[in-house]
Scaffold this active site. Structure first.
Site, mmCIF file in Angstrom:
data_model
loop_
_atom_site.group_PDB
_atom_site.id
_atom_site.type_symbol
_atom_site.label_atom_id
_atom_site.label_comp_id
_atom_site.label_asym_id
_atom_site.label_seq_id
_atom_site.Cartn_x
_atom_site.Cartn_y
_atom_site.Cartn_z
ATOM 1 N N TRP A 1 0.810 -1.226 0.000
ATOM 2 C CA TRP A 1 0.000 0.000 0.000
ATOM 3 C C TRP A 1 0.842 1.274 0.000
ATOM 4 C CZ3 TRP A 1 1.760 2.590 4.152
ATOM 5 C CH2 TRP A 1 2.320 1.826 5.186
ATOM 6 N N ASN A 2 2.142 1.182 0.307
ATOM 7 C CA ASN A 2 2.864 2.442 0.568
ATOM 8 C C ASN A 2 3.238 3.208 -0.702
ATOM 9 O OD1 ASN A 2 4.855 0.606 -0.072
ATOM 10 N ND2 ASN A 2 6.313 1.352 1.448
ATOM 11 N N PRO B 1 -3.256 -6.027 -5.753
ATOM 12 C CA PRO B 1 -2.768 -4.887 -4.955
ATOM 13 C C PRO B 1 -3.116 -5.064 -3.480
ATOM 14 C CG PRO B 1 -4.793 -4.294 -6.096
ATOM 15 C CD PRO B 1 -4.496 -5.705 -6.497
ATOM 16 N N ALA B 2 -2.563 -4.210 -2.635
ATOM 17 C CA ALA B 2 -2.836 -4.265 -1.190
ATOM 18 C C ALA B 2 -4.292 -3.904 -0.909
ATOM 19 C CB ALA B 2 -1.917 -3.294 -0.462
ATOM 20 N N GLY C 1 6.763 -6.187 -0.488
ATOM 21 C CA GLY C 1 6.064 -6.171 0.794
ATOM 22 C C GLY C 1 7.005 -6.581 1.903
ATOM 23 N N SER C 2 6.449 -7.137 2.954
ATOM 24 C CA SER C 2 7.262 -7.451 4.133
ATOM 25 C C SER C 2 8.149 -8.679 3.894
ATOM 26 C CB SER C 2 6.343 -7.714 5.319
ATOM 27 O OG SER C 2 5.505 -8.811 5.025
ATOM 28 N N GLU D 1 11.009 -7.746 -3.309
ATOM 29 C CA GLU D 1 11.425 -6.416 -2.840
ATOM 30 C C GLU D 1 10.859 -6.290 -1.433
ATOM 31 O OE1 GLU D 1 13.246 -4.261 -4.496
ATOM 32 O OE2 GLU D 1 13.180 -5.080 -6.511
ATOM 33 N N LEU D 2 11.713 -6.451 -0.422
ATOM 34 C CA LEU D 2 11.195 -6.628 0.939
ATOM 35 C C LEU D 2 11.547 -5.458 1.864
ATOM 36 C CD1 LEU D 2 12.013 -10.442 1.114
ATOM 37 C CD2 LEU D 2 9.959 -9.327 0.237
ATOM 38 N N GLU E 1 12.133 -2.717 11.580
ATOM 39 C CA GLU E 1 11.603 -1.685 10.689
ATOM 40 C C GLU E 1 10.469 -0.943 11.414
ATOM 41 O OE1 GLU E 1 9.750 -3.284 7.135
ATOM 42 O OE2 GLU E 1 10.603 -1.674 5.934
HETATM 43 P P1 NAP Z 1 2.738 -7.027 3.558
HETATM 44 O O1 NAP Z 1 1.890 -7.224 4.740
HETATM 45 O O2 NAP Z 1 3.775 -8.042 3.259
HETATM 46 O O3 NAP Z 1 1.719 -6.889 2.326
HETATM 47 C C1 NAP Z 1 2.160 -6.708 1.018
HETATM 48 C C2 NAP Z 1 1.233 -7.449 0.078
HETATM 49 O O4 NAP Z 1 1.253 -8.830 0.401
HETATM 50 C C3 NAP Z 1 -0.218 -6.989 0.164
HETATM 51 O O5 NAP Z 1 -0.786 -7.035 -1.125
HETATM 52 C C4 NAP Z 1 -0.834 -8.052 1.051
HETATM 53 O O6 NAP Z 1 -2.205 -8.248 0.834
HETATM 54 C C5 NAP Z 1 -0.070 -9.290 0.609
HETATM 55 N N1 NAP Z 1 -0.087 -10.368 1.589
HETATM 56 C C6 NAP Z 1 -0.260 -10.287 2.935
HETATM 57 N N2 NAP Z 1 -0.216 -11.522 3.478
HETATM 58 C C7 NAP Z 1 0.002 -12.388 2.465
HETATM 59 C C8 NAP Z 1 0.147 -13.807 2.388
HETATM 60 N N3 NAP Z 1 0.088 -14.578 3.468
HETATM 61 N N4 NAP Z 1 0.366 -14.354 1.169
HETATM 62 C C9 NAP Z 1 0.437 -13.588 0.069
HETATM 63 N N5 NAP Z 1 0.299 -12.252 0.076
HETATM 64 C C10 NAP Z 1 0.092 -11.655 1.259
HETATM 65 O O7 NAP Z 1 3.497 -5.644 3.588
HETATM 66 P P2 NAP Z 1 2.874 -4.213 3.874
HETATM 67 O O8 NAP Z 1 2.787 -4.015 5.325
HETATM 68 O O9 NAP Z 1 1.650 -3.993 3.059
HETATM 69 O O10 NAP Z 1 3.981 -3.276 3.220
HETATM 70 C C11 NAP Z 1 5.027 -2.781 3.919
HETATM 71 C C12 NAP Z 1 6.276 -3.625 3.693
HETATM 72 O O11 NAP Z 1 6.648 -3.584 2.333
HETATM 73 C C13 NAP Z 1 7.446 -3.085 4.458
HETATM 74 O O12 NAP Z 1 8.177 -4.126 5.041
HETATM 75 C C14 NAP Z 1 8.267 -2.383 3.380
HETATM 76 O O13 NAP Z 1 9.624 -2.227 3.699
HETATM 77 C C15 NAP Z 1 8.028 -3.267 2.215
HETATM 78 N N6 NAP Z 1 8.302 -2.564 0.960
HETATM 79 C C16 NAP Z 1 9.412 -2.897 0.261
HETATM 80 C C17 NAP Z 1 9.713 -2.233 -0.918
HETATM 81 C C18 NAP Z 1 10.938 -2.592 -1.717
HETATM 82 O O14 NAP Z 1 11.015 -2.182 -2.872
HETATM 83 N N7 NAP Z 1 11.874 -3.342 -1.186
HETATM 84 C C19 NAP Z 1 8.874 -1.217 -1.381
HETATM 85 C C20 NAP Z 1 7.744 -0.893 -0.629
HETATM 86 C C21 NAP Z 1 7.476 -1.599 0.541
HETATM 87 P P3 NAP Z 1 -3.302 -7.529 1.761
HETATM 88 O O15 NAP Z 1 -3.017 -6.078 1.667
HETATM 89 O O16 NAP Z 1 -4.572 -7.907 1.114
HETATM 90 O O17 NAP Z 1 -3.130 -8.066 3.134
#
Ligand code: NAP
Length: 472
Positions: free
Chosen positions: A148-149, A173-174, A225-226, A247-248, A376
């Site tokens: 989402w960010n 998407p998120a 994502g995470s 990309e975590l 983080e």
């Molecule tokens: P997240 O909880 O990992 O969610 C990211 C995506 O994964 C969302 O679409 C989410 O869906 C989905 N997701 C959640 N649980 C899942 C599962 N069990 N299986 C498959 N997909 C799943 O991360 P976030 O909190 O939204 O985003 C923040 C994180 O992203 C931070 O750690 C940040 O550092 C990282 N990030 C990294 C980069 C990079 O380029 N390295 C860029 C931006 C962000 P739902 O939304 O439907 O739950």
């Protein structure tokens, strides 16, 4: 505003008709409801992408590029509208949202330009009467999951190079920010992208990702994502030996040497740390300042951080928007409280404002065992830590499982090379707080991920390399 899913060129609801709400994090107002899809809809989207693949892959690259150029032009033409939607669902200040739309569009243009340069090679043969060709061909169906960010840029950074290379895509998407994804899909529809080449599905990530991992035609999982979810996906991808690009999370150090221009360093630190209210994977999570410059730098940082305007992102004056949700806010509060309990001093901020914002905060005397120096934070808090030597700060900077981004400020040219080479991070900003550009690789080392997005490297992620050995 589109609120249905885009599957096989059609705007469709969930099979069950179920929806979930998307809300503005600043006002809590409901912006709309989108389909709550699951496995069946995901399978249909993946089947559509698989059926669309042969014709899309066979299209001359310039024709694929022309569709992307068209989308780029429309993104710029409708930038204000797209940015307003982005601010409404994500909360970031409107100026930042406009910046993200430009950044997201730049990936589309870069990929369109790059589409025609996916060159193969010929390799000199060792035996007479043989020729060796190396072909680069599109991988196939790509399944993408985004956070989402950066609701627009994280999509175009995957979709544009994948389409340019000749792959087809299903994207989830998120849940907080699906509207920006659907708005982008509408632009692709208007640009006459053939049905099934791009599909957008919203809903429960577990069954949707389960189908992505199980579907035999999916060749690549592209995830931002995470780190926790990235690891789950990598494990899940093992059975089908699908490629993964991850990309975590990050935990960027921001290092200020005593020889640096402290004004520029403080300005850079504020721009980097408080962007998107600190909810950026590459934003500084730890600020290390050389002892001699510590007090002077901290003073400048506090002056600038305390002057930031906190408010609703739709207000043009706002520089720091709300936290995305309660959970995000809770983590920031916990990190600040934990540091305080261990003896850290709050130099500015440190409090919640109107239940959804966290004041731009600077902490000093933060003990090394504090959570904020290890996990983080994803919030507008800058913990400042003093260090003595270059060796010491490099040890501190690299003492983390993360390796996404790092920053440092110095005027010493030898140190600039030494430190840039010693940092264990995929992206290093040397006297530069904003290193992300579409033409350069973006990605992490260690537990911050694998694979690169951006530049020619971003397109390479979506091609298979084939050796054709020819006997004459
Ligand atoms: P997240 O909880 O990992 O969610 C990211 C995506 O994964 C969302 O679409 C989410 O869906 C989905 N997701 C959640 N649980 C899942 C599962 N069990 N299986 C498959 N997909 C799943 O991360 P976030 O909190 O939204 O985003 C923040 C994180 O992203 C931070 O750690 C940040 O550092 C990282 N990030 C990294 C980069 C990079 O380029 N390295 C860029 C931006 C962000 P739902 O939304 O439907 O739950």
């Amino acid at each position: 505003m589109k609120t249905l899913n885009w599957i096989n060129g059609q705007w469709v609801p969930a099979d069950s008709g179920a929806t979930f709400a998307v809300a503005n994090p600043a006002s809590r107002e409901e912006l709309g409801r989108v389909p709550d899809c699951g496995a069946a809809e995901a399978r249909r989207a993946l089947d559509a992408a698989a059926s669309a693949f042969p014709a899309w892959a066979a299209l001359p690259a310039i024709e694929r590029a022309n569709i992307l150029f068209n989308v780029y032009a429309q993104m710029l033409h409708r930038a204000k509208e797209l940015a307003t939607l982005l601010t409404k669902e994500n909360g970031k200040p409107i100026k930042e949202a406009l910046g993200e739309i430009q950044y997201a569009a730049d990936f589309v243009r870069w990929s369109a330009e790059e589409a025609r340069r996916v060159y193969g090679e010929t390799v000199p043969a060792a035996a007479a009467g043989k020729r060796h060709l190396v072909l680069k061909q599109p991988m196939g169906v790509v399944a993408a999951i985004t956070p989402w960010n950066f609701p627009s840029a994280m999509i175009t950074r995957k979709v544009a190079p994948a389409l340019a290379a000749g792959c087809t895509v299903v994207i989830k998407p998120a849940e907080q920010t699906p509207l920006s994804a659907l708005a982008l899909a509408e632009l692709f529809e208007e640009a006459r992208l053939p049905a099934g080449v791009l599909n957008v599905i919203t809903g429960n990530p577990v069954p949707i990702a389960g189908e992505m991992l199980a579907h035999p035609k999916v060749r690549k999982i592209a995830f931002t994502g995470s780190t926790e979810v990235g690891k789950l996906l990598m494990r899940g991808a093992a059975d089908g030996l699908k490629r993964v690009a991850l990309e975590l999370g990050g935990h960027a150090p921001f290092i200020v040497f005593a020889d640096a221009d402290l004004d520029k360093a403080a300005e850079g630190c504020v721009a980097n740390k408080f962007r998107n209210a600190g909810q950026t994977c590459i934003c500084a999570n730890r600020v290390y300042v050389q002892q001699e410059a510590h007090d002077a730098f901290a003073k400048k940082l506090v002056e600038k951080a305390a002057a930031l305007v906190v408010g609703d992102g739709l207000d043009e004056r706002t520089q720091v928007g709300p936290m995305i949700d309660e959970q995000g806010l809770k983590k920031v509060i916990e990190h600040v409280e934990d540091a305080r309990r261990r003896g850290a001093k709050v130099l500015c901020g440190g409090r919640v404002k109107d239940g959804r914002w966290f004041e731009p905060t600077v902490l000093a005397n933060v003990p090394p065992e504090s959570r904020i120096l290890r996990e983080e934070t994803f919030g507008p808090v800058a913990p400042v830590v003093a260090f003595r030597t270059e060796d010491e700060v490099l040890r501190l900077a690299n003492d983390t499982p993360y390796g996404l981004a790092a920053y440092f400020y110095t005027k010493d040219a030898s140190r600039l090379f030494r430190v840039a080479e010693a940092l264990e991070d995929g992206i290093v900003g040397a006297n530069d707080p904003s290193p992300g550009v579409p033409q350069a690789p973006f990605g992490g080392m260690k537990e911050s991920g694998m694979g690169r997005e951006g530049g020619k490297w971003g397109v390479e992620e979506y091609v298979e390399i084939k050796h054709v050995s020819i006997g004459l």
